[in-house]
Write an enzyme that holds these catalytic residues in place. Sequence first.
Site, mmCIF file in Angstrom:
data_model
loop_
_atom_site.group_PDB
_atom_site.id
_atom_site.type_symbol
_atom_site.label_atom_id
_atom_site.label_comp_id
_atom_site.label_asym_id
_atom_site.label_seq_id
_atom_site.Cartn_x
_atom_site.Cartn_y
_atom_site.Cartn_z
ATOM 1 C CG ASP A 100 38.362 30.499 40.409
ATOM 2 O OD1 ASP A 100 39.311 29.879 40.214
ATOM 3 O OD2 ASP A 100 38.720 32.018 40.531
ATOM 4 C CG HIS A 124 43.293 31.374 40.943
ATOM 5 N ND1 HIS A 124 44.079 32.204 41.510
ATOM 6 C CD2 HIS A 124 42.120 31.725 40.887
ATOM 7 C CE1 HIS A 124 43.408 33.062 41.710
ATOM 8 N NE2 HIS A 124 42.044 32.925 41.479
ATOM 9 C CG ASP A 208 45.493 36.220 40.984
ATOM 10 O OD1 ASP A 208 46.482 36.366 40.354
ATOM 11 O OD2 ASP A 208 44.466 35.606 40.755
ATOM 12 C CD GLU A 244 49.580 64.613 27.436
ATOM 13 O OE1 GLU A 244 50.448 64.017 28.403
ATOM 14 O OE2 GLU A 244 50.255 65.142 26.245
#
Length: 350
Positions: A100, A124, A208, A244
């Site tokens: 960007d 985008h 997004d 875990e």
Amino acid sequence: MSKIKFSNVDEKVVTANELPLSKAKEVLSKEVIAVLGYGVQGPAQAQNLRDNGFHVIVGQRENTPSWNKAVEDGWKPSDTLFPLEEACSKATFLCYLLSDAGQIHLWPTVKKHLTKNKTLCFSHGFGITFSEQSEIIPPHDVDVILVAPKGSGRSVRKLFMERKGINASYAVHQDSSGKAELKALAFGIGIGSGYLFETTFECEVYSDLVGERGALMGALTGMLEAQYETLRKHGHSPSEAFNETVEELTQSLIPLIAEKGMDWMYRNCSTTAQRGALDWKLRFKEALFPVFEELYESVSSGKEAAIVIESNGKADYKEKLNKELDEMASEEIWQVGNKVRELRPKKLES
């Protein structure tokens, strides 16, 4: 094109069966496609287009790691690999895949070469949606489209090589030719999309940015680290806490969700896990709603865009980013992860 009902909403979806590759190639047969930027999405989209038989060239700054990677991937300087401005001048279809911040910096050069009837394609919606800050405002006589694969560049290439493809969204911001939507769909098929669903530039960038800061990356990382640190605080060993928290999630549960959905994953866990998860899911959902509302407001107001533009535009941005990522990598949870991955059995003896 077909309408498919998602929940109670009809959405426009186009599959590779409805627009086969042969038709996509016909639609873009007269186009010289320049993939501008060979960083995250560029390598995958450029190589997929090349492998599918489209006329594609790459534009990239010379004497950079990305230029060298392009050469390694078979792009030939002065033939299919050019400096960015030269690629812009040669192309009729410009696929703007710089970061960007990079798009903002290069825009005056790109705009100069956006002559009548050319196509500007994004993956985008950032630059167009936040045009007041980015100053990316295309000429009126070009098509402006978006094709946004729903995955990283690495995934786009990997799934293409596996002949699976990845879904993508598409949008039309400007339809000068009357064929912008068809071009977007053809390009999507060209880069290996299994199906494409319609969106807008604004909706794409809002969802997004929320996703990246939320469930896909930011919230996910924060949640995993919080659980790991809680288990460690209460005396659990590093390997147990990691297994875990992260290992079981990525190696056992996420594949089940990907296969047949969240309820399928629940159905394949113990009754103790099912009961506890169903009860605590509501607690977490209630706790997170206000955070996600705050996040959405920060995105839709342009606040997140301003942060990105200011931060990524600084000369020492990459240096500071690498420092932050190195700090993450040095945290106990992710150090333990390195060791756990080393211990994964490559292949069990029969």
